[in-house]
Design a protein around this motif. Structure first.
Motif, PDB file in Angstrom:
ATOM      1  N   ASP A 102      65.208  32.477 122.192  1.00 14.80           N
ATOM      2  CA  ASP A 102      66.183  32.253 121.106  1.00 14.80           C
ATOM      3  C   ASP A 102      65.473  32.196 119.751  1.00 14.80           C
ATOM      4  O   ASP A 102      65.947  32.768 118.733  1.00 14.80           O
ATOM      5  CB  ASP A 102      66.933  30.946 121.337  1.00 14.80           C
ATOM      6  CG  ASP A 102      68.081  31.121 122.324  1.00 14.80           C
ATOM      7  OD1 ASP A 102      68.406  32.277 122.646  1.00 14.80           O
ATOM      8  OD2 ASP A 102      68.632  30.079 122.792  1.00 14.80           O
ATOM      9  N   ILE A 103      64.332  31.483 119.723  1.00 11.49           N
ATOM     10  CA  ILE A 103      63.578  31.376 118.470  1.00 11.49           C
ATOM     11  C   ILE A 103      63.066  32.749 118.056  1.00 11.49           C
ATOM     12  O   ILE A 103      63.120  33.147 116.866  1.00 11.49           O
ATOM     13  CB  ILE A 103      62.414  30.388 118.643  1.00 11.49           C
ATOM     14  CG1 ILE A 103      62.951  28.966 118.887  1.00 11.49           C
ATOM     15  CG2 ILE A 103      61.500  30.391 117.415  1.00 11.49           C
ATOM     16  CD1 ILE A 103      61.884  27.962 119.262  1.00 11.49           C
ATOM     17  N   LYS A 104      62.549  33.499 119.042  1.00 14.50           N
ATOM     18  CA  LYS A 104      62.036  34.850 118.739  1.00 14.50           C
ATOM     19  C   LYS A 104      63.151  35.732 118.191  1.00 14.50           C
ATOM     20  O   LYS A 104      62.986  36.456 117.206  1.00 14.50           O
ATOM     21  CB  LYS A 104      61.439  35.461 120.013  1.00 14.50           C
ATOM     22  CG  LYS A 104      60.821  36.857 119.805  1.00 14.50           C
ATOM     23  CD  LYS A 104      60.232  37.365 121.117  1.00 14.50           C
ATOM     24  CE  LYS A 104      59.520  38.704 120.895  1.00 14.50           C
ATOM     25  NZ  LYS A 104      60.245  39.705 120.154  1.00 14.50           N
ATOM     26  N   TYR A 105      64.304  35.649 118.817  1.00 15.22           N
ATOM     27  CA  TYR A 105      65.431  36.471 118.361  1.00 15.22           C
ATOM     28  C   TYR A 105      65.815  36.088 116.942  1.00 15.22           C
ATOM     29  O   TYR A 105      66.070  36.947 116.078  1.00 15.22           O
ATOM     30  CB  TYR A 105      66.603  36.276 119.329  1.00 15.22           C
ATOM     31  CG  TYR A 105      67.857  36.981 118.895  1.00 15.22           C
ATOM     32  CD1 TYR A 105      67.996  38.385 119.035  1.00 15.22           C
ATOM     33  CD2 TYR A 105      68.903  36.282 118.276  1.00 15.22           C
ATOM     34  CE1 TYR A 105      69.143  39.029 118.598  1.00 15.22           C
ATOM     35  CE2 TYR A 105      70.048  36.915 117.858  1.00 15.22           C
ATOM     36  CZ  TYR A 105      70.163  38.280 118.033  1.00 15.22           C
ATOM     37  OH  TYR A 105      71.316  38.925 117.592  1.00 15.22           O
ATOM     38  N   PHE A 106      65.888  34.765 116.713  1.00 17.68           N
ATOM     39  CA  PHE A 106      66.258  34.298 115.375  1.00 17.68           C
ATOM     40  C   PHE A 106      65.240  34.766 114.352  1.00 17.68           C
ATOM     41  O   PHE A 106      65.601  35.254 113.256  1.00 17.68           O
ATOM     42  CB  PHE A 106      66.353  32.757 115.374  1.00 17.68           C
ATOM     43  CG  PHE A 106      66.566  32.174 114.022  1.00 17.68           C
ATOM     44  CD1 PHE A 106      67.833  32.208 113.400  1.00 17.68           C
ATOM     45  CD2 PHE A 106      65.505  31.629 113.303  1.00 17.68           C
ATOM     46  CE1 PHE A 106      68.008  31.679 112.130  1.00 17.68           C
ATOM     47  CE2 PHE A 106      65.703  31.098 112.036  1.00 17.68           C
ATOM     48  CZ  PHE A 106      66.954  31.106 111.438  1.00 17.68           C
TER      49      PHE A 106
END
Length: 664
Positions: free
Chosen positions: A51-55
């Motif tokens: 999720d952090i990577k996507y964000f």
């Protein structure tokens, strides 16, 4: 040899085995649980990192990191698993750090690519990294994000799980051990202990057990001990009771008398011991058989038990001998009452197999402590008194006295003296002359046995003959008398004594010797048999007459002469004269004593007449004066014994008297 272990040790081994097994299972379960937790956390971390990577891939620009800083802080602080996050540009500069102070520490940590998160051990991993894709116009370039895990949090998760599982395991183990021990104690250890005590003490039978094997052992032990108890009771009964009568035996009697003696010593009491012997019991066994004899003994036991008091003791010593002990007597009244009841009960005959037999008994009585202070002395003295009762005519009783003891001691002494007298030469034959009543010359003699006591001198036959008959010593003694008489006849051959006839007495007991005729035949083979005369009394002929008649006829066939001694005192004299070929009748002294009495004269006249008709000679015994001698001459008696020649003489004196041809 196979070694045994205790049930407690066995239980400890089992419990230890179970505990180790439980620990292993717990460890296995813990590892599985740890792996599951780790896997879930890894998925959670991977999801959060993605999720952090996507964000970041979507929103991070080269120059807007500060705009995203607050959002990134929230993400890190909101996630307990993540402790810090660094974003590093292409030039390896940290453009973002959640915790600036941790930068020096984190720089030393190697981070694992996020793609390898499943392959790593989460609890040993400290950092994951991934790339953030940025574009400069259409040209892509990459930043790197390092996400540092919260090791304290992960360790706390692991520690909490370990603590929970450990507490659960300990509680489980404790409960298991306690329950297991209670169960083992109740269903194994306690039953085994009860079985051990039951096997050792064999008293109280345990209650039934739940476990089948223990119940089988309990039941088997119970049956075994019941059987052993029955066998012990039977053995005790056999050791203390007479198997035939059910009365106490000798061993038990001695124990009880010893107990009563101890009690009587303390209380200064006296008790009576009655020694009973059945009269003529041997005749019952001989005539009716031992089966009938056993029934008689059982009958006597019943009578004795019903005749005594409740606390009195009745015992059978053996054979036809019984003993009754009457404790705590104050006088002879209780003793006489018991004897009266016994004699009254014996009035009724014993009936068995349609045969009736009247039983009597002789009773000897000894009283503690007057007649003895121990078992042996009391039994001995009661036995002495019993034999005195028999001597008084049987079916009688007699109390022990010191005079009886003196008689018995004298009897024992004579018996001991007799058994050595033959070898020691202490038996002697004395000769009582038989005198021709017309010529007053000695024509014969009667050989009479005398026992010589080296200390006290001559013992007359009435003191020892009956003893010799009782113990069958009369048989070798009679053989010696025959031998000595024959030897004397042989010595007189071709001398002035060659016409003398010697008479010897034969006891009824000697007829029991199956070799009597053979011994006589062998003894007289070198002499004139007519010189040996056999004297028989009517009492000898009373029992077993037919058997004795054959032996008596054998005497005649050997050439011996026969005399009927004590004629007129028996019950069947005439029948004896009819059946037995006697040569001589000897008139008993009792008829000679009172010749002045006309009745006695009539008897003598009758005897002489009968003898004359039968061709028998008559000898008068016990002539004491001239008047008697003159009367017997008138009656034509052939010979007499007594008067001047009344005393039996040693052989030397007899020969000297004979040489004088006539009694002085």
């Amino acid at each position: 040899m196979k070694k045994n272990i205790s049930i407690k040790l066995f239980t400890f081994i089992i419990m230890s085995t179970l505990l180790v097994s439980g620990t292993y299972i717990f460890y296995k379960f813990y590892n599985d649980s740890k792996y599951t937790t780790e896997h879930l956390l890894e998925e959670n971390i991977q999801y959060n990192l993605l999720d952090i990577k996507y964000f970041l891939d979507k929103n991070l620009k080269k120059d807007n990191i500060n705009q995203l800083r607050a959002y990134l802080h929230n993400i890190v602080y909101a996630n307990q698993i993540i402790s810090d996050m660094h974003i590093i540009d292409t030039e390896e500069n940290i453009i973002y750090a959640t915790d600036g102070d941790s930068i020096p520490y984190h720089e030393k940590i190697n981070c694992t690519p996020i793609s390898n998160i499943i392959e790593t051990n989460l609890f040993s991993q400290k950092c994951y990294t991934f790339q953030i894709k940025l574009f400069n116009k259409l040209t892509p370039y990459y930043y790197r994000a390092n996400v540092y895990l919260n090791s304290d949090y992960l360790d706390s998760l692991l520690k909490d799980k370990i603590t929970k599982y450990t507490i659960f395991f300990i509680i489980y183990i404790m409960i298991f051990v306690i329950l297991f021990w209670i169960i083992i104690q109740k269903f194994i250890i306690m039953p085994l202990e009860e079985l051990r005590q039951f096997a050792y003490y064999s008293t109280k039978i345990p209650q039934p057990f739940l476990i089948q094997e223990f119940e089988s052992i309990r039941y088997s032990l119970s049956l075994t001990f019941q059987r052993l108890k029955q066998e012990q009771e039977e053995l005790y009964k056999l050791s203390t009771k007479d198997p035939l009568s059910g009365l106490y035996n000798r061993l038990s009697l001695i124990e009880k008398i010893n107990w009563i003696i101890s009690k009587s010593k303390r209380s200064h009491a006296q008790f009576a011991l009655l020694f009973l012997d059945l009269d003529n019991f041997k005749n019952i066994n001989d005539s009716r058989g031992h089966e009938f004899g056993d029934e008689v003994l059982k009958h006597i036991a019943t009578i004795l038990l019903s005749s005594v008091r409740e606390n009195d003791i009745v015992s059978r010593l053996g054979g036809d001998e019984f003993v009754i002990v009457l404790p705590d007597i104050e006088d002879n009244k209780a003793i006489l009452e018991v004897i009266r009841r016994i004699q009254s009960a014996l009035v009724e005959p014993v009936e068995f197999d349609n045969y009736k037999y009247h039983i009597t008994c002789s009773i000897g009585i000894a009283i503690y402590p007057k007649d003895g202070t121990d078992v042996t002395e009391l039994l001995k003295n009661a036995d002495i008194a019993m034999y005195k009762a028999k001597a008084l005519g049987k079916n009688n009783f007699h109390f022990f006295t010191e005079h009886l003891n003196t008689e018995v001691q004298e009897r024992i002494k004579i018996q001991r003296l007799m058994h050595t007298a033959l070898d020691d030469g202490n038996f002697k034959l004395y000769y009582q002359p038989k005198v021709d009543i017309q010529t007053n010359k000695i024509v014969g003699c009667e050989a009479l046995i005398r026992l010589i006591d080296p200390e006290f001198g001559i013992i007359p036959p009435n003191k020892f003959i009956f003893i010799a008959e009782e113990n069958n010593f009369i048989i070798p003694l009679g053989e010696w008398i025959i031998h000595e008489a024959v030897k004397q006849i042989k010595a007189w051959e071709n001398t002035i004594f060659q016409d003398i006839t010697i008479s010897i007495n034969v006891s009824g007991v000697q007829f029991k010797d199956p070799e009597l005729l053979l011994k006589l035949r062998e003894s007289i083979k070198d002499i004139d048999p007519s010189k040996l005369d056999i004297e028989l009394t009517e009492s000898v002929l009373m029992n077993d007459f037919d058997e004795k008649l054959q032996i008596i006829q054998g005497f005649k066939e050997l050439g011996l002469t026969l005399s009927l001694d004590d004629f007129g005192t028996g019950y069947s004299s005439l029948s004896y004269l009819k059946n037995i070929p006697f040569n001589t009748l000897k008139i008993d002294k009792s008829f000679i004593d009172d010749l002045e009495n006309t009745k006695d004269q009539s008897f003598i006249n009758m005897i002489v007449t009968i003898a004359d008709e039968l061709g028998l000679e008559v000898i008068a015994e016990g002539v004491e004066n001239e008047k008697q001698l003159q009367y017997l001459k008138k009656m034509k008696c052939a010979q007499y014994q007594g008067y001047y020649c009344s005393k039996p003489l040693p052989i030397e004196d007899f020969e000297k008297l004979f040489k004088e041809h006539i009694c002085p």
